[in-house]
Design a protein around this motif. Sequence first.
Motif, mmCIF file in Angstrom:
data_model
loop_
_atom_site.group_PDB
_atom_site.id
_atom_site.type_symbol
_atom_site.label_atom_id
_atom_site.label_comp_id
_atom_site.label_asym_id
_atom_site.label_seq_id
_atom_site.Cartn_x
_atom_site.Cartn_y
_atom_site.Cartn_z
ATOM 1 N N PRO A 116 50.070 28.064 53.867
ATOM 2 C CA PRO A 116 50.278 26.606 53.942
ATOM 3 C C PRO A 116 49.743 25.953 55.207
ATOM 4 N N ALA A 117 50.004 26.528 56.368
ATOM 5 C CA ALA A 117 49.552 25.909 57.622
ATOM 6 C C ALA A 117 48.030 25.839 57.681
ATOM 7 N N GLU A 118 47.368 26.868 57.202
ATOM 8 C CA GLU A 118 45.898 26.887 57.200
ATOM 9 C C GLU A 118 45.344 25.864 56.223
ATOM 10 N N ILE A 119 45.995 25.696 55.080
ATOM 11 C CA ILE A 119 45.553 24.707 54.097
ATOM 12 C C ILE A 119 45.670 23.306 54.675
ATOM 13 N N VAL A 120 46.769 23.029 55.364
ATOM 14 C CA VAL A 120 46.979 21.712 55.981
ATOM 15 C C VAL A 120 45.867 21.400 56.974
ATOM 16 N N GLU A 121 45.531 22.376 57.812
ATOM 17 C CA GLU A 121 44.483 22.161 58.808
ATOM 18 C C GLU A 121 43.123 21.997 58.145
ATOM 19 N N ALA A 122 42.811 22.882 57.193
ATOM 20 C CA ALA A 122 41.493 22.877 56.567
ATOM 21 C C ALA A 122 41.253 21.621 55.744
ATOM 22 N N ARG A 123 42.283 21.066 55.150
ATOM 23 C CA ARG A 123 42.104 19.913 54.257
ATOM 24 C C ARG A 123 42.543 18.590 54.884
ATOM 25 N N GLY A 124 42.841 18.632 56.178
ATOM 26 C CA GLY A 124 43.199 17.396 56.867
ATOM 27 C C GLY A 124 44.446 16.734 56.313
ATOM 28 N N MET A 125 45.444 17.542 55.992
ATOM 29 C CA MET A 125 46.666 17.018 55.377
ATOM 30 C C MET A 125 47.768 16.739 56.393
ATOM 31 N N LYS A 126 47.473 16.969 57.657
ATOM 32 C CA LYS A 126 48.516 16.835 58.664
ATOM 33 C C LYS A 126 48.988 15.395 58.776
ATOM 34 N N ALA A 154 65.345 34.646 51.408
ATOM 35 C CA ALA A 154 64.090 34.891 52.130
ATOM 36 C C ALA A 154 63.443 33.566 52.537
ATOM 37 N N VAL A 155 63.568 32.533 51.689
ATOM 38 C CA VAL A 155 63.045 31.211 52.034
ATOM 39 C C VAL A 155 63.812 30.644 53.227
ATOM 40 N N VAL A 156 65.143 30.783 53.201
ATOM 41 C CA VAL A 156 65.965 30.305 54.314
ATOM 42 C C VAL A 156 65.562 30.998 55.612
ATOM 43 N N ALA A 157 65.324 32.299 55.539
ATOM 44 C CA ALA A 157 64.925 33.051 56.730
ATOM 45 C C ALA A 157 63.597 32.544 57.286
ATOM 46 N N ALA A 158 62.727 32.061 56.396
ATOM 47 C CA ALA A 158 61.402 31.596 56.821
ATOM 48 C C ALA A 158 61.413 30.164 57.351
ATOM 49 N N CYS A 159 62.390 29.353 56.894
ATOM 50 C CA CYS A 159 62.367 27.937 57.302
ATOM 51 C C CYS A 159 63.574 27.512 58.122
ATOM 52 N N GLY A 160 64.698 28.245 57.997
ATOM 53 C CA GLY A 160 65.879 27.936 58.790
ATOM 54 C C GLY A 160 66.720 26.780 58.291
ATOM 55 N N ASP A 161 66.535 26.364 57.038
ATOM 56 C CA ASP A 161 67.292 25.225 56.507
ATOM 57 C C ASP A 161 67.753 25.545 55.091
ATOM 58 N N GLY A 162 69.063 25.839 54.943
ATOM 59 C CA GLY A 162 69.584 26.244 53.647
ATOM 60 C C GLY A 162 69.528 25.148 52.605
ATOM 61 N N ALA A 192 56.875 36.685 37.909
ATOM 62 C CA ALA A 192 55.434 36.451 38.072
ATOM 63 C C ALA A 192 55.177 35.205 38.919
ATOM 64 N N CYS A 193 56.186 34.777 39.676
ATOM 65 C CA CYS A 193 56.069 33.567 40.499
ATOM 66 C C CYS A 193 54.905 33.708 41.485
ATOM 67 N N PRO A 194 53.956 32.750 41.502
ATOM 68 C CA PRO A 194 52.794 32.864 42.391
ATOM 69 C C PRO A 194 53.056 32.427 43.828
ATOM 70 N N VAL A 195 54.239 31.858 44.084
ATOM 71 C CA VAL A 195 54.570 31.395 45.438
ATOM 72 C C VAL A 195 55.588 32.345 46.042
ATOM 73 N N SER A 196 55.231 32.963 47.151
ATOM 74 C CA SER A 196 56.149 33.901 47.809
ATOM 75 C C SER A 196 57.202 33.131 48.597
ATOM 76 N N PRO A 197 58.337 33.776 48.906
ATOM 77 C CA PRO A 197 59.341 33.110 49.748
ATOM 78 C C PRO A 197 58.767 32.686 51.097
ATOM 79 N N ALA A 198 57.876 33.488 51.657
ATOM 80 C CA ALA A 198 57.277 33.150 52.951
ATOM 81 C C ALA A 198 56.433 31.882 52.843
ATOM 82 N N GLN A 199 55.696 31.735 51.740
ATOM 83 C CA GLN A 199 54.875 30.535 51.560
ATOM 84 C C GLN A 199 55.733 29.291 51.398
ATOM 85 N N LEU A 200 56.771 29.379 50.557
ATOM 86 C CA LEU A 200 57.638 28.216 50.359
ATOM 87 C C LEU A 200 58.380 27.888 51.649
#
Length: 504
Positions: free
Chosen positions: A431-441, A360-368, A392-400
């Motif tokens: 993740p993308a929203e956190i980067v924008e909101a916290r100026g992490m780009k 599922a992570v590969v499907a979300a990022c395209g890099d095995g 009980a992992c708090p990070v979903s495959p989509a987030q990673l």
Amino acid sequence: MLDLSTKAPEPKVIAGAKGDWELVIGMEIHAQVSSNAKLFSGASTGFGAEPNSHVAFVDAAMPGMLPVINEYCIAQAVRSGLGLKAAINLRSAFDRKNYFYPDLPQGYQISQLYHPIVGEGEVIVEMEPGIERRVRIERIHLEQDAGKSIHDMDPTMSFVDLNRTGVALMEIVSRPDIRGPEEAAAYVVKLRQILRYLGTCDGNMQNGNLRCDVNVSVCKPGQYEKYQETQDFSHLGTRCELKNMNSMRFIQAAIDYEARRQIAILEDGGSVDQETRLYDPDKNETRSMRSKEEAHDYRYFPCPDLLPLEIEQGWVDEIAANMPELPDAKKRRFIEELGLSDYDASVLTAELEHADYFEAVVAACGDGKQAANWVINDLFGRLKKDGTEFDACPVSPAQLGAIIALIRKGDISGKIAKDLFEIVFTEGGEPAEIVEARGMKQVTDTGAIEKVVDEIIAKSPSEVEKARANPKLIGWFVGQVMKASGGKANPAAVNKIVAEKLGL
């Protein structure tokens, strides 16, 4: 098909006082069938219920109650057989195995001795890359589980819980092809993995849903080869059965102790008694439980309450057509299609849940490869550090996957990604929203990076001379720029600009 031409591991050799000995091991795995209802009744198989709350009349051996076969349990046994490349017997039959225990209310167990539902198959156990053991499966038969005797509630009494009575078990019997304690544990791990991928047993050893009886004998070097030529079991020595093992570590320790016990007896001029033994992990020893029964001791005879079981080839073919991808095939695909190393593919396919998460992570990022690195090193490492179970992992495959995608797009650096992962792990969020909101780009503006580089070079003339004399010291400037930018500057751009500015 797997390549069976790889090298087999050497047999375990144990040095006795009077020479070398080799181990011979066969195993009987009792795997609880994943089913909501029992083998011959509609009672629940749920674990942890109040004692004697999941008991139908037939489970309790009430007079006049007749067993009715659960078709789903039959399908699960067929599915398991297909997963082990085994022959499926279109005609099988149930027998009564007679013995008397307080937790066996019928006074017999309905099992399959003469005509099991599954015939010969195999399990390929990889000990290390290029080193495999082929363990032949003799049979898989279906049988009822017994109840549970409880002795620790009151020192003056014993209690019986019949909740497990009648739960469907698959007894998976191997040939004596296992030659050492490590191989025995690896075999159980591989078999458990296959059953979990198939969905036919959850493999929970702590709850007793997967239990092992281990048959151990010792022989002199060369005797096993004589057995292979003649199929005469007398070459293998007298076996002792270690009953109800439910830990990989204990399996290995028990086999090692039992082998040395038998060697000591034989070298002292004695003979090994064929018996059933229990392993005491506190004392790290096996002790006698009872003499080992033969089939005739149980007075087997065909169960008069059940007709022979006949299934159609078309039904078997339908099950085969809907088989899931099994661990070896998935591992090979990860290596061939995603470019993973043998080690990474092994780690990620060890558990079906891990493999599904990774895909599922590969499907979300395209890099095995990047997905494998992040799942194995960052995610698994963080879960272990926190003591958090994978479910009980708090990070979903989509987030990673989104974090890795931001790295690939150049929006964040690897260092920022680590910080972002920690935020998502502890606080959640997109993740993308956190980067924008916290100026992490990541800063990719070469003009802004050049300005920082110029300032650092101007303030560090001695370091400039050192770097020009030894270009390897360019890393100092890169580090200073990254520090000044709060880790946001694009590392590749920084390296290029610093090298140009220093004339390297």
